[in-house]
Design an enzyme around this catalytic site. Structure first.
Site, short mmCIF file in Angstrom:
data_model
loop_
_atom_site.label_atom_id
_atom_site.label_comp_id
_atom_site.label_asym_id
_atom_site.label_seq_id
_atom_site.Cartn_x
_atom_site.Cartn_y
_atom_site.Cartn_z
CE LYS A 32 -0.70 0.33 5.03
NZ LYS A 32 -0.04 1.63 5.22
CB THR A 33 4.02 2.24 1.66
OG1 THR A 33 3.51 1.88 2.95
CG2 THR A 33 4.84 3.51 1.78
CG ASP A 224 -1.26 4.75 5.16
OD1 ASP A 224 -1.94 3.78 4.77
OD2 ASP A 224 -0.07 4.66 5.50
CD GLU A 225 -2.08 1.70 8.58
OE1 GLU A 225 -3.09 0.98 8.63
OE2 GLU A 225 -0.93 1.24 8.47
CD GLN A 255 -3.24 -5.14 8.51
OE1 GLN A 255 -2.22 -4.95 9.17
NE2 GLN A 255 -3.26 -5.03 7.19
NE ARG A 617 1.63 -7.59 11.27
CZ ARG A 617 1.35 -6.80 10.23
NH1 ARG A 617 2.18 -5.85 9.88
NH2 ARG A 617 0.25 -6.98 9.53
#
Length: 684
Positions: A32-33, A224-225, A255, A617
């Site tokens: 996504k970044t 973002d997020e 998330q 993770r």
């Protein structure tokens, strides 16, 4: 994360869909970044002015990393002009530039950090003599402050809060404090962190001219997020969104793990309702984890009802493993984890920085720390206290504020009380009354102490001493600079001696003093950077410190990481141990049986999302570890395995049973089988 190829079709579509509302559902490890940075670069290539492009993240570190990535692809000057920041920093910027547009008298307002907010709430509880029928009762100050913050972010005014209170004693106390808290902020000429977003959002909604001005200023908005936003942040996004509605949000409802802070997963689930006609793009290709790990993640999160349907698809070869480990007890769990890490590092050649131990609650780290120390494995605990929040730094900062901005009454009082000078509540009450009667601040009363009624000779002498120290320090600042003046002032009040007398060891005292010298160095750097014209914007420096304090310091070096699941979000390691996979730990007891002091009810779906975050993770291998028994009140108590373990697919799970004399492997296996059976598809 392993390198992804050139933008895949879904990423390309997210980058090229620049007009109108866009929701990018970015699964864990889906890049996504890269999408956000490439999207910004595309806008710049279209000739969009960089200062009209806004990118909002949840940490300053993430914002600066995004700026650095963009700067590597375009002219660094363009990247520097972008508006990339956190919600709070963006709000502070808007308020500084346009205070009158949002009902503030001046751009030189103070920003109360979390510690200041708790101190203010604590003092109000004392002043209001808060109690419950039947006698005095001490309330959790943080729980009271959190309720006030949640009301603010939901745009519930003090009078509304008071009318909605039912039987919850914490709600009743918070409602009683809320009004005086807001009034005290106004009298201090200050705002808290919640105000930085709420005040801007409310101003945009209620002041058409202000809204039109800022909507014209910002043409493209990216968040973002987005799954971690609350009601006020949603209102801010909608308020800044002009007629073109060029807003792109990126996030993953799977998330969403910050409901306890007021974040609402409904914001991302209902994006198409808030922004009709939105384009929805799913990023499901995972470039991080091995297929078995992704199968485990997909199987678990599919049990949540409130989510966008999506499935992580592997791009890496079939390898790796997910292992469920059952230890006889808590001590054996910690010992096994430390021993397995020692094997990875010393025999298998794994770098310590590629290993992490994750857990639901910070207290779970202690036995693991002990065994890692015994194994001589270096580690860091992620999510420790930020340097800006340490007591000694806040004490030094209070003296610095006396030098440059003595309008913050909380800072003035902190300086007067450090070191102790015999100034009690009665003295401060008289100083405060004197200041209020003359429409001044607490420091004005200190300067006028000779005329404050009722002060004892000892109090007048102590106040005069501080007043003289600050006056000399200001003279020194004009001659030698503020950093040197602050260092001399801290020596004059013997702050280092105070630290040494209150610390158990010389090494600990030296470490605490090092944090103070860091502050002095920060003052010097800011002074050198901004003091060319003789006028230094110290209010910006103080605001920056407050805002940076919102970030979490991350560990550095080649060491094993120990972290809570919340702290681990956004990070990744080759080898991950997720410990405490038991009912009452994950999901946490407070999600199943909330306490009276909990402002937000527990949510098992959010606990499952935490488990999902922990799973995703891991890149190469994942161990899910639980104890069959743990010591509670001096005796061993049987522990039920987490219900989430029952949701794992059999083909990716190996059961590695650790045996002992009391409960053998067969009994442990039977315990697991019985528990799994209770969670059959038609079961509870």
């Amino acid at each position: 994360m392993h390198p992804a190829p050139a933008l895949n079709p879904e990423q390309t579509r997210a980058v090229e869909t620049t007009e109108g509302p866009v929701l990018v559902l970015a699964g864990a490890g889906s890049g996504k970044t890269r999408v956000l940075t490439h999207r910004i670069v595309r806008l710049l290539s279209m000739g969009i002015a960089p200062d009209t492009i806004v990118g909002v993240t949840f940490t300053n570190k993430a914002a600066e990393e995004m700026r650095a990535r963009v700067a590597a692809m375009v002219d660094p000057a363009l990247a520097q002009a972008l508006v990339l920041s956190t919600f709070h920093s963006l709000g502070a910027r808007i308020l500084r530039e346009d205070p009158e547009g949002f009902g503030l008298e001046s751009a030189r307002f103070s920003i109360l950090d979390q510690g200041d907010t708790l101190g203010l709430v604590r003092s109000l509880l004392s002043e209001l003599r808060i109690h419950v029928p039947g006698g005095e009762r001490r309330f959790d100050v943080a729980a009271v402050a959190q309720r006030i913050g949640l009301w603010k972010n939901a745009f519930v005014a003090p009078d509304q809060a008071a009318r909605t209170v039912r039987d919850d004693p914490y709600d009743a106390v918070a409602a009683e404090v809320y009004g005086p808290y807001v009034e005290r902020l106004a009298s201090l000429g200050a705002v808290d962190f919640d105000d930085l977003v709420c005040r801007v959002a409310q101003g945009l909604a209620e002041r058409p001219a202000t809204a039109e001005r800022w909507r014209a200023r910002f043409q493209y908005l990216m968040v973002d997020e987005y799954q971690d936003t609350n009601a006020a942040q949603l209102a801010l996004v909608r308020g800044l969104c002009g007629p073109a509605r060029n807003v792109c949000v990126v996030g993953d409802d799977d998330q969403a793990i910050y409901g306890f802070r007021g974040a609402t997963v409904a914001n991302i689930l209902r994006f198409e309702e808030h922004f009709p006609g939105a384009v929805v793009i799913k990023l499901e290709r995972n470039y991080r984890s091995r297929p078995p790990i992704l199968r485990a993640a997909n199987a678990v999160v599919a049990h949540n009802r409130l989510r966008h349907a999506k499935t992580l698809r592997p791009t890496r070869s079939e390898a790796g493993a997910v292992t469920v480990v059952v230890a006889p007890d808590g001590e054996a769990e910690a010992a096994w984890v430390a021993d397995r890490i020692r094997t990875l590092v010393r025999k298998d050649g794994v770098r310590p920085r590629e290993v992490a131990v994750l857990y639901r609650s910070a207290t779970q780290a202690r036995p693991v720390e002990t065994h890692l120390q015994m194994a001589q494995i270096a580690y860091r605990v992620l999510g420790g206290q930020a340097v800006y929040d340490r007591k000694e730094v806040k004490d030094a900062l209070a003296y610095f504020q006396l030098l440059v901005a003595p309008r913050n009454d909380l800072a003035v009082r902190r300086a007067l009380e450090t070191p102790p000078r015999g100034l009690g509540p009665a003295t401060f009450a008289r100083l405060s009354n004197h200041a209020k009667a003359r429409a001044g601040r607490l420091w004005d009363a200190v300067l006028d102490a000779d005329r404050v009624e009722g002060l004892t000779p000892a109090a007048r002498k102590a106040l005069a001493h501080v007043r003289d120290l600050v006056a000399r320090a200001r003279q020194d600042a004009r001659r030698h600079g503020h950093a040197a003046a602050l260092a001399d002032l801290l020596r004059a009040v013997d702050l280092r001696g105070l630290i040494e007398r209150s610390t158990g060891s010389e090494a600990a005292a030296a470490a605490r003093w090092e944090a103070v010298t860091w502050l002095v160095s920060a003052v010097e750097r800011f002074e050198q950077r901004t003091g060319g014209d003789g006028r230094i914007p110290w209010h910006e420096f103080l605001a920056t410190l407050s805002l940076r304090g919102k970030d979490t310091d991350e560990p550095t070096g080649d060491v094993v990481t120990l972290a809570t699941l919340h702290s681990a979000k956004g990070l990744e390691w080759d080898h991950v141990f997720l410990i405490g996979c038991e009912e009452g730990r994950l999901p946490h007891t407070r999600a199943l049986e909330p306490r009276a002091s909990d402002p937000v009810p527990g949510d098992v779906e959010e606990e499952r999302r935490l488990f999902y975050v922990g799973i995703t993770r891991a890149r190469e291998a994942l161990w899910l570890v639980r104890a069959a028994r743990r010591t509670a009140r001096g005796r061993l108590v049987e522990r039920a395995p987490s219900r989430f373990l029952a949701e794992l697919p059999d083909d990716v799970t190996e059961h590695d049973i650790l045996r002992d004399e009391i409960l053998d492997g067969e009994a442990l296996a039977r315990t697991m089988d019985d528990f799994l059976a209770s969670f059959a598809p038609d079961g509870p």
